[in-house]
Scaffold this motif. Structure first.
Motif, PDB file in Angstrom:
ATOM      1  N   ILE A  29       0.825  -1.203   0.000  1.00  0.00           N
ATOM      2  CA  ILE A  29       0.000   0.000   0.000  1.00  0.00           C
ATOM      3  C   ILE A  29       0.865   1.261   0.000  1.00  0.00           C
ATOM      4  CG2 ILE A  29      -0.210   0.292   2.493  1.00  0.00           C
ATOM      5  CD1 ILE A  29      -3.129   0.398  -0.002  1.00  0.00           C
TER       6      ILE A  29
ATOM      7  N   ILE B  12      -3.327  -3.641  -1.141  1.00  0.00           N
ATOM      8  CA  ILE B  12      -3.083  -2.737  -2.259  1.00  0.00           C
ATOM      9  C   ILE B  12      -3.965  -3.097  -3.450  1.00  0.00           C
ATOM     10  CG2 ILE B  12      -1.171  -4.086  -3.221  1.00  0.00           C
ATOM     11  CD1 ILE B  12       0.115  -1.422  -4.025  1.00  0.00           C
TER      12      ILE B  12
ATOM     13  N   LYS C 226      -7.190  -1.474  -2.897  1.00  0.00           N
ATOM     14  CA  LYS C 226      -7.040  -0.036  -3.121  1.00  0.00           C
ATOM     15  C   LYS C 226      -7.072   0.288  -4.617  1.00  0.00           C
ATOM     16  CE  LYS C 226      -5.984   4.138  -1.478  1.00  0.00           C
ATOM     17  NZ  LYS C 226      -6.924   4.915  -0.631  1.00  0.00           N
TER      18      LYS C 226
END
Length: 536
Positions: free
Chosen positions: A443, A466, A469
């Motif tokens: 991340i 991640i 995200k």
């Protein structure tokens, strides 16, 4: 009988025949001559009078005149991509997620779990592909059921890539670019973004990292000969080395990825004072040995400064806990330069040991990822002038051949060498100096991912935050759903996937990712980057 008699009398006396047909014929001839005369008359502005009289009619004579022509679009139709997404043991779920993030009905997909994965994992992946509602409806996802054994260090990865390309050419030849990815790759833009940007590019461009400045790879990869058991075994094992070495090819020029690696010299210190105490691990005279070592290092710095002037490299020197020095040039050295360095260091009582193994390097940092044009893939499969086939046979005994095979073929083919764009379209984070494999992204790398403007990145660990995200911030994708695009016509009510209903696949809705990618493409195709970096 009477009719026949009447007919014979008329033949004998023609003046008695009826002449009723003569009058209508004369009228018709006179009317035709009148119309012909009208067509020769024109108005004061040059327009025929007959044309004016016809155009003044309230209703058109021909039905075609009532039809209005449709406007012709100046933009070309969106391209199609052909993807190979490959994985190994334990990559089944990660491959599913990557395929979902890459999916678009216009494209074609081949997925492959290699032979190192279990039969159960391959069967589960096949069931998932076959039972997927959209994949089944569109029919553009294939799975290689007879799995191949793939090792990155040998030629089996090249063979697997060519296998997938051949399948895509045979079963779905209507595509423009071939892109190979692994299960640990992930897109940073939507397919609508990618299709939109590539719609305006020439369809013969090839995106591939390449350079002829192979540097240390000449000594450590081009000259050694290896055998990859993956070519003939059913279980994965490491490559093994042949003692005999070969010369660099002259029939074609070697190319590789554009990364400049870092070579590590292992120095075994041989000095009269240090030989007994330092190398044998003695500690009795370590203070004296340390003093002698400092003196030697001081002398070495002078010699290294001279070498730096000669070769233009930056030199590093370090002493490990095992009391073995490592001298590493940041740059590239040819084999003659290695020999000169050995002579210089030998004058200092130092012996340079450069083993011919992959462990001689901090890392390879190569790129086997590319986006190849349909025409070049055709050339690699058919090999009509035999270059692709010859180069393939050479790279069968080349360490890490995926980092050089396609690069060498495309840059030695006159038809394609001027179509290359020197980029693999990836964001990859390496150690400095690089190791064998890149960093796993986390991340904390999110900002760098976005600022790179790259459409793909690697490596990602399975189910890392991640990925969530990227799904939410860049792809706007829901969990276990496809990336939304202009083709998605579902309502999305009650948490359903809006892409479960397939609409017009020609409709694209590019987002912010298209602008980022456009910036990257503009940079790559700029005057200072495009031609100067092609197959030199």
């Amino acid at each position: 009988m009477k009719k026949l008699k009447s007919y014979s009398l008329n033949l004998r006396h023609p003046h008695t025949m009826e002449r009723k047909w003569i009058f209508p014929l004369a009228i018709g001839i006179i009317f035709s001559l009148f119309l012909l005369f009208l067509t020769t008359l024109t108005s004061s502005d040059g327009i025929p009078l007959l044309s004016l009289s016809l155009s003044s009619s309230s209703s058109p004579i021909f039905v075609e005149s009532r039809l209005h022509p449709l406007p012709v679009s100046s933009s070309p139709p969106p391209p199609r991509f052909a993807y190979l997404i490959s994985g190994s043991a334990g990559d089944g779920k990660l491959l599913e997620r990557t395929l979902q993030a890459l999916y678009h009905p216009r494209n074609w997909y081949v997925v492959h779990l290699d032979l190192e994965s279990s039969a159960k994992d391959r069967v589960e992946l096949l069931k998932w592909v076959v039972n997927h509602e959209v994949f089944n409806k569109v029919g553009n996802v294939r799975m290689i059921v007879k799995a191949n054994l793939v090792t990155y260090r040998g030629p089996t990865m090249v063979a697997n890539t060519l296998h997938a390309a051949a399948i895509l050419l045979k079963e779905s030849g209507d595509w423009d670019w071939f892109i190979n990815l692994s299960a640990s790759d992930y897109p940073l833009v939507s397919q609508d973004d990618l299709l939109d940007v590539f719609s305006n590019l020439p369809r013969d461009l090839n995106f591939i990292d390449h350079t002829s400045n192979i540097g240390w790879k000449e000594f450590q990869r081009a000259k050694p000969i290896i055998i990859d058991p993956g070519l003939y075994m059913t279980e994965k094992s490491d490559v093994f080395w042949i003692t005999q070495r070969r010369s660099v090819p002259t029939a074609f020029k070697l190319f590789t990825d554009a990364w400049e690696g870092v070579l590590e010299f292992h120095l075994v210190l041989h000095h009269k004072v240090l030989h007994k105490d330092l190398l044998n691990g003695g500690s009795r005279n370590w203070a004296h040995s340390s003093y002698s070592l400092v003196r030697i290092l001081g002398i070495m710095q002078i010699w290294l400064a001279l070498l730096n002037v000669l070769f233009g490299h930056i030199w590093l020197f370090k002493i490990s806990e095992k009391r073995v020095g490592s001298l590493a040039p940041v740059g590239e050295l040819s084999e003659p330069e290695h020999e000169i360095c050995s002579l210089v260091l030998a004058a200092l009582g130092l012996h340079v040991f450069v083993p011919v193994t992959e462990n001689s390097f901090f890392g390879s940092a190569g790129s086997a990822w590319m986006a190849l044009s349909r025409s070049f893939v055709d050339y690699c499969i058919w090999g009509w002038d035999n270059l692709p086939r010859t180069v393939l046979m050479y790279y069968a005994n080349f360490i890490s051949s995926p980092e050089g095979y396609f690069h060498t073929v495309i840059c030695n083919a006159p038809e394609f060498k001027n179509t290359t764009v020197n980029s693999d379209l990836h964001f990859i984070s390496w150690d400095n100096p690089p190791k064998q494999h890149p960093h796993f992204l986390s991340i904390e790398d999110m900002t760098r991912l976005v600022e790179s403007n790259a459409p793909f990145a690697r490596k990602f660990p399975k189910d890392d935050p991640i990925l969530d995200k990227i799904d939410s911030d860049l792809l706007f994708k829901g969990k276990d759903m496809l990336v939304p695009g202009g083709w998605c016509k579902g309502s999305g009510e009650n948490g359903t996937d809006p892409c479960s209903v397939v609409g017009d696949t020609n409709v694209l809705k590019p987002g912010p990712g298209a602008r980022r990618l456009q910036n990257l493409i503009r940079h790559l195709l700029s005057e200072e980057n495009f031609r100067p970096r092609q197959c030199k």
